[in-house]
Design an enzyme around this catalytic site. Structure first.
Site, PDB file in Angstrom:
ATOM      1  N   LYS A  13       0.829  -1.216   0.000  1.00 31.63           N
ATOM      2  CA  LYS A  13       0.000   0.000   0.000  1.00 31.63           C
ATOM      3  C   LYS A  13       0.863   1.265   0.000  1.00 31.63           C
ATOM      4  O   LYS A  13       0.545   2.235  -0.671  1.00 31.63           O
ATOM      5  CB  LYS A  13      -0.912   0.059   1.245  1.00 31.63           C
ATOM      6  N   ARG A  88      -8.747   1.273   9.402  1.00 26.93           N
ATOM      7  CA  ARG A  88      -8.440  -0.119   9.755  1.00 26.93           C
ATOM      8  C   ARG A  88      -9.498  -0.774  10.619  1.00 26.93           C
ATOM      9  O   ARG A  88      -9.354  -1.947  10.961  1.00 26.93           O
ATOM     10  CB  ARG A  88      -7.105  -0.169  10.496  1.00 26.93           C
ATOM     11  N   ARG A 127      12.209  -6.914   5.133  1.00 27.80           N
ATOM     12  CA  ARG A 127      12.115  -5.467   4.897  1.00 27.80           C
ATOM     13  C   ARG A 127      12.968  -4.688   5.892  1.00 27.80           C
ATOM     14  O   ARG A 127      13.011  -5.007   7.072  1.00 27.80           O
ATOM     15  CB  ARG A 127      10.642  -5.069   5.055  1.00 27.80           C
ATOM     16  N   ARG A 157      11.982  -2.428  11.484  1.00 30.26           N
ATOM     17  CA  ARG A 157      10.907  -1.924  12.336  1.00 30.26           C
ATOM     18  C   ARG A 157      10.588  -2.962  13.402  1.00 30.26           C
ATOM     19  O   ARG A 157      10.548  -4.144  13.112  1.00 30.26           O
ATOM     20  CB  ARG A 157       9.652  -1.667  11.487  1.00 30.26           C
ATOM     21  N   ARG A 168       0.066  -8.802  13.530  1.00 25.32           N
ATOM     22  CA  ARG A 168      -0.525  -7.818  12.605  1.00 25.32           C
ATOM     23  C   ARG A 168      -1.455  -8.506  11.601  1.00 25.32           C
ATOM     24  O   ARG A 168      -2.484  -7.955  11.228  1.00 25.32           O
ATOM     25  CB  ARG A 168       0.577  -7.053  11.875  1.00 25.32           C
TER      26      ARG A 168
HETATM   27  P1  AMP Z   1       1.670   0.733   9.018  1.00 27.54           P
HETATM   28  O1  AMP Z   1       2.883   1.554   8.795  1.00 27.54           O
HETATM   29  O2  AMP Z   1       0.494   1.181   8.187  1.00 27.54           O
HETATM   30  O3  AMP Z   1       1.931  -0.748   8.908  1.00 27.54           O
HETATM   31  O4  AMP Z   1       1.220   0.997  10.540  1.00 27.54           O
HETATM   32  C1  AMP Z   1       2.080   0.656  11.617  1.00 27.54           C
HETATM   33  C2  AMP Z   1       1.301   0.578  12.907  1.00 27.54           C
HETATM   34  O5  AMP Z   1       0.730   1.853  13.218  1.00 27.54           O
HETATM   35  C3  AMP Z   1       0.110  -0.381  12.914  1.00 27.54           C
HETATM   36  O6  AMP Z   1       0.504  -1.726  13.145  1.00 27.54           O
HETATM   37  C4  AMP Z   1      -0.713   0.198  14.059  1.00 27.54           C
HETATM   38  O7  AMP Z   1      -0.143  -0.121  15.319  1.00 27.54           O
HETATM   39  C5  AMP Z   1      -0.545   1.694  13.848  1.00 27.54           C
HETATM   40  N1  AMP Z   1      -1.577   2.238  12.937  1.00 27.54           N
HETATM   41  C6  AMP Z   1      -1.385   2.840  11.735  1.00 27.54           C
HETATM   42  N2  AMP Z   1      -2.538   3.213  11.196  1.00 27.54           N
HETATM   43  C7  AMP Z   1      -3.511   2.834  12.067  1.00 27.54           C
HETATM   44  C8  AMP Z   1      -4.939   2.917  12.062  1.00 27.54           C
HETATM   45  N3  AMP Z   1      -5.631   3.474  11.050  1.00 27.54           N
HETATM   46  N4  AMP Z   1      -5.591   2.405  13.133  1.00 27.54           N
HETATM   47  C9  AMP Z   1      -4.943   1.878  14.171  1.00 27.54           C
HETATM   48  N5  AMP Z   1      -3.617   1.739  14.240  1.00 27.54           N
HETATM   49  C10 AMP Z   1      -2.896   2.214  13.191  1.00 27.54           C
END
Ligand code: AMP
Length: 212
Positions: A13, A88, A127, A157, A168
């Site tokens: 994404k 989400r 990654r 990360r 996740r």
């Molecule tokens: P991402 O970089 O999109 O994989 O997001 C990393 C982490 O940020 C996720 O695993 C959540 O802990 C938090 N996070 C990001 N966006 C959201 C969202 N819309 N709702 C809840 N947690 C989020």
């Protein structure tokens, strides 16, 4: 045009969202990036979010709705915006619908990235991410300098560690997959694309969904 990107972690994404944003000439917002920057800066938001993120759990809806509201009110988004990982849970989708309605706008496309779990685990565990620009890379090691020569260093990360990855994916199935049904129930313009294959092939499929 407001585009919501939906799909499991590692589906691409972020990368594809950048490309769609560039093609449409609109910004991209990723709540994950906003939260990681807050954690790095040690702000109140960052302190609140860090433990959830490290475990691979979702940050509470109220926190995300606040970020969403503030981001969408920015004038830079008048022409459109790509929302990467911003929605989400079903309450977040409902919150976004409310915010866009208040602004006299609506979600135009819900773009869903379909991909098998084993491919996701392989991608995420290989990654690394630049600690300065937050861009992801594959085939490089933690500690390597950022290949974009921005002066940053590649790190793994915390939530790309195996246990957090598994969590996740569970969280995605339990809390985010129902968002897709919610949008379909609303009669939204939901488009699914095959997110396996080369970045360029996926970009072609993604751009076709927004008329490019
Ligand atoms: P991402 O970089 O999109 O994989 O997001 C990393 C982490 O940020 C996720 O695993 C959540 O802990 C938090 N996070 C990001 N966006 C959201 C969202 N819309 N709702 C809840 N947690 C989020």
């Amino acid at each position: 045009m407001i585009v919501v990107l939906l799909g499991p972690p590692g589906a691409g994404k972020g990368t594809q969202g950048e490309r769609i944003a560039a093609a449409l000439g609109v910004p991209k917002i990723a709540t994950g990036d906003v939260l990681r920057a807050a954690v790095k800066d040690g702000t109140k938001l960052g302190l609140e979010a860090k433990a959830f993120m490290d475990r691979g759990d979702l940050v509470p809806d109220a926190v995300i709705l606040g970020i969403m509201k503030e981001a969408l009110a920015q004038p830079a988004q008048a022409k459109g915006v790509i929302l990467d990982g911003v929605v989400r849970t079903v309450p977040q989708a409902e919150g976004l619908a409310k915010v866009t309605k208040e602004l006299g706008r609506k979600v135009d496309v819900v773009l869903v990235f379909d991909i098998a779990d084993d491919l996701l685990v392989e991608r995420l565990s290989g990654r690394t991410t630049c600690d300065r620009e937050q861009k992801p890379f594959t085939g490089l090691k933690p500690g390597d300098p950022c290949p974009n020569k921005c002066g940053g260093t590649l790190v793994r990360r915390q939530d790309d560690e195996p246990e957090a990855i598994r969590n996740r994916l569970r969280v995605y199935q339990a809390q985010t997959a129902p968002v897709l049904d919610w949008y379909m129930g609303q009669g939204a313009n939901v488009v699914r694309i095959d997110a396996a294959g080369s970045f360029d092939d996926v970009t072609k499929r993604a751009l076709a969904t927004v008329g490019r």
